[in-house]
Structures are given as structure tokens and as C-alpha cells.
Design an enzyme around this catalytic site. Structure first.
Site, PDB file in Angstrom:
ATOM      1  N   GLU A  84       0.817  -1.219   0.000  1.00  0.00           N
ATOM      2  CA  GLU A  84       0.000   0.000   0.000  1.00  0.00           C
ATOM      3  C   GLU A  84       0.845   1.260   0.000  1.00  0.00           C
ATOM      4  O   GLU A  84       1.736   1.431   0.843  1.00  0.00           O
ATOM      5  CB  GLU A  84      -0.937   0.010   1.210  1.00  0.00           C
ATOM      6  N   LYS A  94      -7.564  -0.414  11.247  1.00  0.00           N
ATOM      7  CA  LYS A  94      -6.899  -0.855  10.020  1.00  0.00           C
ATOM      8  C   LYS A  94      -5.605  -0.086   9.838  1.00  0.00           C
ATOM      9  O   LYS A  94      -4.584  -0.635   9.408  1.00  0.00           O
ATOM     10  CB  LYS A  94      -7.837  -0.659   8.824  1.00  0.00           C
ATOM     11  N   ASP A  96       3.103 -14.757  11.480  1.00  0.00           N
ATOM     12  CA  ASP A  96       1.771 -15.065  10.955  1.00  0.00           C
ATOM     13  C   ASP A  96       0.847 -13.861  11.131  1.00  0.00           C
ATOM     14  O   ASP A  96       0.260 -13.664  12.191  1.00  0.00           O
ATOM     15  CB  ASP A  96       1.215 -16.283  11.692  1.00  0.00           C
ATOM     16  N   HIS A 131      -1.749  10.716   0.555  1.00  0.00           N
ATOM     17  CA  HIS A 131      -1.983   9.397  -0.027  1.00  0.00           C
ATOM     18  C   HIS A 131      -1.975   9.461  -1.549  1.00  0.00           C
ATOM     19  O   HIS A 131      -1.361   8.616  -2.209  1.00  0.00           O
ATOM     20  CB  HIS A 131      -3.312   8.833   0.468  1.00  0.00           C
TER      21      HIS A 131
END
Length: 446
Positions: A93, A288, A304, A401
Site C-alpha cells: 500500500e 486498520k 503469521d 496518499h
């Protein structure tokens, strides 16, 4: 007809796992892919030229046909507990690594991050059904614990040498939630390993001993002797494997914007966190952002990330409602931002000794212990959340962004290096949207 609209008659296959890699690709191309040559070329171009290294990757999972690469970036200037770190981050991202780096530098100039591992206890359970007198089961369990520990001595011997092992074994009565349902609830310390194989091996031996002891217990009826093991498995919910990360500074040191004072920034920031504490729709997106930092470090170090995600999101719901993982306050002129999360990580075992980039990532972090990696990873999550909230409450999230996303749009449209330079210069002074980038690129080309 375009290749997008062509449909192949697909069919099942027997013995797929026995095919070699080339044969698997040939079958895939013949039965599922429209542009065979291009598809095969794409898969093969990501093979590693070093055959030994490629074989290593092929053996990580089953039915491999190629490698799926993620960029590995570096976020420098993280001052954690008085020591500087460079954080390896594996993520696709845009803006995540840049935001983390900016937050790392910001807080390195204000005392840095403080991180503490509160506990490293991990959980495993033997789930079973027992149709009988609970007092008899409790009597059996009273004599059972030493037999359970004795049975797993060959498994726990090396772990105990490293200071870990089985911390506690208890019997849980869950019959109010599900008829006849009980657990052996076991707490473990796996030191520097994540410990999944160790925990599961112990649990399966416990299940074997439990079933055997029940079947021979003289005070059990025939029905009670038929104790049924459902499954034996570790839990990825580790609410006692907790790490805390925090930053703090006087509010007047917070502002880097002449249009907003430190006090104004702190007030707005705290309110943004409080919204995430009480509003689940916001909390999910808020968290998130935390996971952007955490997952990137977890992936880079061969841990993991699915287990980490599941456990952390469960923890965010521990009070009966999904809520923010991070918290903020201003008291006596001091801004404080912190987070406590469950993190079960390892620095030995698994991919840590196999994957060359994982080994390198751990070297970059100066070969941390599991507890040190917990601290570093939590700091990455806190820094990422700080960076996101700072953007949201000041300039807005899209400015930074979309600036990072510009290169993705240009690459998607096969921009040349010269076109990229000119477009970057143009959008330094213009608003970036997908349509505006395409429009300007077309103008430039015409």
C-alpha cells in the site's frame, strides 16, 4: 471478442499435486487462461534464477507455480526505549512506509517511543464433550494434571531449558454455553518462538492422556467413560500476551503547522481517538491504520499476520463492542498517546531461519528477542495510527496518499521516465485524482 470475454470450458483435475511445476502451469494455461503464452511468461518471469533459492520457496507451501512479491521498504529513525531502529516493512500500500518514517522522525525528536511487554502467556485448549457428573470429572482432573505434565516431558524438555514451558492447566466448564462441553485450558510460555507446533503437540498428547484416563476411571459410569475429544488446538486470541507502546510530550511541542497551535492539534487529535473509541464504523478503519504498521513488520519478519490480525481484532471487541486500539489524553499540558495489544510473535523457528529476506529483516532489527520484536511491532502500529490521525485532523488523508498513489497511476498507464518527471512536477501544484492524472497524461502525449 476480447480475451476478457472469452470463456474456457474448465474441468477438475486428479493428481494435481503430483505434477511438477511446469506441468501445473501447462494444465492451468490450457484449462483456465485465455492468453496462454502471456500467462506462462508472467508466472515464469517471477521465478528466481538461483535454482536452490527457488526450490526453497517452492517448498514453503504446496502446488507452487511462481513467487508473489511484495515490496520491502525501510522506515528509519525509530527511537524505541532509547535505541534507534530501522523498521523493515513488507507491504503493497502506497504511503504506509512514508507515513511511518515521518512519525518515527517526529517522535525521535520528542523523546522517542516507550514500549513494554506486560506478559507473554499463550493459550491452548483441548475441547471435549463429557456426559456425566461434573464432580466426577473434577475428581479425575485433580489426579490428571501431573500425568499430563509427565506425558509431555519429551516435548517440553528443550523449551523448559530456555525458561519456557507449561504455566498452568485448568478445567473449564462450558456447559451453560453448549451442552456437555468442557475444555482443558492451558497456558504456555514459548519464549522466542511463536510456539504453534510446540503448543499443538502438547495439546494432542494431553487429549490422548485425558481420553485414556477417562476410559479406565473406576468411578466413571459406562457413559462417562465415553469422553469425546472434539479437537486440540492453540488459540490465536492471546489477551495475556500483551505489549504496551506509548509516546508523550508537552502539547506545545506538537504543532508543525503555523495555522494550528499544539493545544488545538492535541484537542482535535484526542477527539478523533474518542470517536474511534465509541463508534465501531470509525474504529474499524482506525484500527486498520494500526494494522498497516503491524502487519508490514510481521510479514517482513516471517510471522503469521493472519493470527495477529484475528487476535488483535478480537481484543478490540473484548468489552462487548468493537473499539479503538489506541487511546489519547492531555493532562497538565502533557499529550499522551498509547496502545496495549496482544501480540504472539517469534524470532526462532518457522520462516525465521529459512527465508533469506526474513533473516535479513531480523538482522536489520539487530536480532531481537520475541519480546523485543513485540515492542518494535507495537510501536510500528502506534506510529502508523499517529501519522494517519495527524493527516486526518490537519491536511486530510488524501493529500499525502494521492501523492504517493500518483506513481501507481502512471505505471498503470506505462508512463515513461520523462513523463513521470513532468507529471510529478505538474501535480506538485495541482490536485491529484485518478481522472486528472489520466487527463493530464493524455494532454502531454497529444
Amino acid at each position: 471478442m476480447s480475451s476478457r470475454n472469452k470463456i474456457k470450458m474448465t474441468k477438475p483435475v486428479n493428481g494435481f499435486s503430483k505434477l511438477n511445476k511446469t506441468e501445473k502451469i501447462e494444465w492451468l494455461a490450457e484449462n483456465y487462461l485465455t492468453d496462454n503464452k502471456e500467462a506462462v511468461s508472467i508466472l515464469e518471469q517471477y521465478w528466481n534464477e538461483d535454482e536452490k533459492l527457488q526450490k526453497l520457496h517452492d517448498e514453503f507451501i504446496e502446488n507452487t507455480v511462481s513467487n508473489f512479491y511484495l515490496p520491502l521498504g525501510l522506515a528509519p529513525n525509530f527511537l524505541i526505549n532509547g535505541k534507534y531502529h530501522v523498521l523493515p516493512m513488507a507491504i503493497e500500500e502506497s504511503s504506509v512506509v512514508a507515513a511511518a518514517s515521518k512519525a518515527g522522525k517526529f517522535w525521535s525528536e520528542r523523546g522517542g517511543f516507550k514500549a513494554t511487554v506486560i506478559n507473554q502467556t499463550k493459550i491452548g485448549q483441548v475441547h471435549f464433550l463429557f456426559k456425566g457428573d461434573i464432580s466426577k470429572l473434577e475428581k479425575l482432573f485433580k489426579d490428571l494434571e501431573p500425568k499430563l505434565r509427565e506425558a509431555v516431558k519429551p516435548i517440553t524438555k528443550n523449551m523448559e531449558k530456555r525458561g519456557g514451558g507449561i504455566l498452568d492447566i485448568s478445567l473449564k466448564n462450558k456447559t451453560k454455553e453448549l451442552d456437555h462441553y468442557y475444555q482443558l485450558f492451558v497456558k504456555f510460555d514459548t519464549r522466542d518462538s511463536m510456539g504453534a507446533n510446540f503448543i499443538n503437540s502438547c495439546l494432542e498428547k494431553f487429549a490422548e492422556v485425558l481420553q485414556k484416563e477417562a476410559s479406565t476411571a473406576e468411578f466413571f459410569s459406562t457413559e462417562e467413560k465415553d469422553l469425546q475429544i472434539i479437537m486440540s488446538i492453540l488459540s490465536n486470541y492471546v489477551p495475556e500476551c500483551i505489549v504496551r507502546a506509548e509516546v508523550s510530550c508537552p502539547v506545545d511541542q506538537l504543532s508543525e503547522d503555523k495555522n494550528m497551535s499544539g493545544e488545538q492539534f492535541a484537542e482535535k487529535f484526542v477527539q478523533a481517538v474518542r470517536i474511534a473509541e465509541i463508534e465501531p464504523y470509525r474504529a474499524v478503519t482506525h484500527n486498520k491504520g494500526v494494522m498497516n504498521g503491524i502487519d508490514a513488520v510481521v510479514l517482513a519478519t516471517g510471522n503469521d499476520f493472519r493470527a495477529v490480525e484475528a487476535g488483535i481484532h478480537a481484543y478490540a471487541s473484548k468489552d462487548g463492542k468493537y473499539s479503538s486500539l489506541t487511546h489519547a489524553s492531555v493532562e497538565n499540558g502533557i499529550f499522551k498517546f498509547w496502545m496495549e495489544i496482544p501480540l504472539a510473535l517469534g524470532t526462532v523457528g518457522g520462516l525465521t531461519s529459512l527465508h533469506p529476506l526474513v533473516k535479513l529483516a531480523l538482522d536489520i532489527l539487530q536480532r531481537p528477542s520475541a519480546s523485543e520484536l513485540m515492542e518494535i511491532t507495537a510501536v510500528a502500529g502506534l506510529a502508523q495510527n499517529f501519522a494517519a490521525l495527524r493527516s486526518l485532523t490537519t491536511t486530510g488523508i488524501q493529500q499525502g496518499h494521492m501523492k504517493m498513489h500518483l506513481m501507481n497511476i502512471l505505471n498503470q498507464n506505462a508512463a515513461t521516465e520523462k513523463e513521470k518527471e513532468e507529471m510529478v512536477e505538474y501535480f506538485t501544484h495541482h490536485t491529484i485524482t485518478h481522472s486528472s492524472v489520466i487527463e493530464q497524461l493524455e494532454k502531454m502525449r497529444s
